[in-house]
Design an enzyme around this catalytic site. Structure first.
Site, PDB file in Angstrom:
ATOM      1  CD  GLU A  61      -1.147  36.368  48.101  1.00 39.07           C
ATOM      2  OE1 GLU A  61      -1.221  36.346  46.804  1.00 39.07           O
ATOM      3  OE2 GLU A  61      -0.735  36.554  48.279  1.00 39.07           O
TER       4      GLU A  61
ATOM      5  CG  ASP B  41       0.269  28.449  48.950  1.00 42.07           C
ATOM      6  OD1 ASP B  41      -0.315  29.420  49.704  1.00 42.07           O
ATOM      7  OD2 ASP B  41       1.153  28.455  48.231  1.00 42.07           O
TER       8      ASP B  41
END
Length: 318
Positions: free
Chosen positions: A206, A32
């Site tokens: 997401e 991420d």
């Protein structure tokens, strides 16, 4: 004729290989990654980890682990009463510069739980060697409590050409939410309602990222499942809109809140489950950072940087 065919196939193979090779990768375990930042000739990104992992480079080739944003085992006090069971492992940060400071947005949650929060901390500089380096927490930005909410993780920030700043966030549950931020406080602008721009109904959406190119706003989002190493099924889709708050539609005109999404990048060669787009304009080129699971290294998660281009009004990652 045969020789021309062989030459054409060889050229196609070469071009495909080039398109599949990132501008840069790093051996540092990264999940991420935030949008790349550049300060005083050094590039920075932040990523999931205890205290929020920080990494820097002077050339986008050789990367160095820096000290985490929060010392291991410490975190802002407000998190304890908001996200029960939080142990200092921050997820999916994103960073933007406003008002002469860097604003670092971070996620606090526990795996699979809808009880989550996004907070923000600021620092005048990213360089730990600078006397001005100091992260000051500014508290909670958004939170979620139930599976009907926008799960308050995976923040993505974008500054528009008029200086206004927008936040997108979310994971599964209520889908992807979007709202304008107050550029003075870094919080959601007073009187603003967070609106759904993709996903919903517990579906697999997401890691959103918002980017403007010309007259369009592009919302990059991940479908599939992350965090499974070689078995990860993540892939990146996109929709576009003439407004930063949507509605976003894909190339076929399907709304991203109704399951639309034009494919941008999926597993290719050793790059398994690409995801979590961040965009940086660098001179005449635009770079996109992502993470992937390395099939040549037992599925470890790493950062890759690719060139972002637009063809016929739609993004391509090369």
């Amino acid at each position: 004729m045969l020789s021309r065919l062989i030459l054409s196939l060889a050229l196609l193979t070469h071009l495909t290989a080039v398109a599949q090779t990132p501008v840069s990768t790093s051996g540092i375990t990264t999940h991420d990654p935030s949008t790349l930042q550049k300060e005083a000739g050094r590039y920075w990104y932040f990523s999931t980890g205890h205290g929020i992992q920080a990494v820097s480079s002077t050339d986008l080739q050789t990367w160095k682990l820096e000290k985490p944003v929060f010392e291991r085992g410490t975190w802002p006090n407000w998190i304890d009463s908001t996200v029960r069971g939080f142990k200092g492992h921050f997820w999916a940060p994103d960073c933007i510069r406003m008002n002469g400071k860097y604003y670092l947005y971070y996620s606090c949650s526990t795996f699979g739980s809808p009880v989550s929060a996004i907070g923000v901390a600021t620092s005048p500089t990213l360089d730990p060697q600078s006397p001005d380096y100091r992260w000051t927490d500014a508290g909670m930005v958004v939170r979620s409590k139930t599976r009907d909410d926008f799960n308050a993780i995976d923040p993505g920030l974008m500054r528009d050409t008029d200086g206004r700043v927008y936040l997108v966030y979310g994971s599964f549950h209520g889908g992807i939410g979007a709202a304008e931020l107050d550029t003075l406080t870094g919080k959601v602008k007073a009187g603003t309602t967070v609106g759904r721009v993709a996903g919903g109904r517990q579906s697999d959406w997401e890691a959103p990222a918002l980017h403007r190119e010309g007259n369009y706003y592009y919302l990059f989002v991940n479908n599939g499942f992350c965090c499974k190493g070689l078995n990860s099924t993540y892939y990146i889709v996109v929709g576009r809109s003439t407004s930063p708050l949507g509605p976003f539609v894909d190339r076929e005109g399907r709304d991203l809140t109704a399951g639309g999404g034009t494919l941008v990048l999926r597993t290719t060669g050793p790059y398994i489950g690409p995801g979590h787009v961040g965009v940086l304009r660098e001179g005449k080129q635009t770079l996109a950072s992502i993470h992937y699971y390395d099939a040549d290294d037992k599925g470890r998660s790493k950062i890759a940087i690719r060139r972002l281009k637009f063809r016929n009004g739609w993004p391509v990652l090369e």
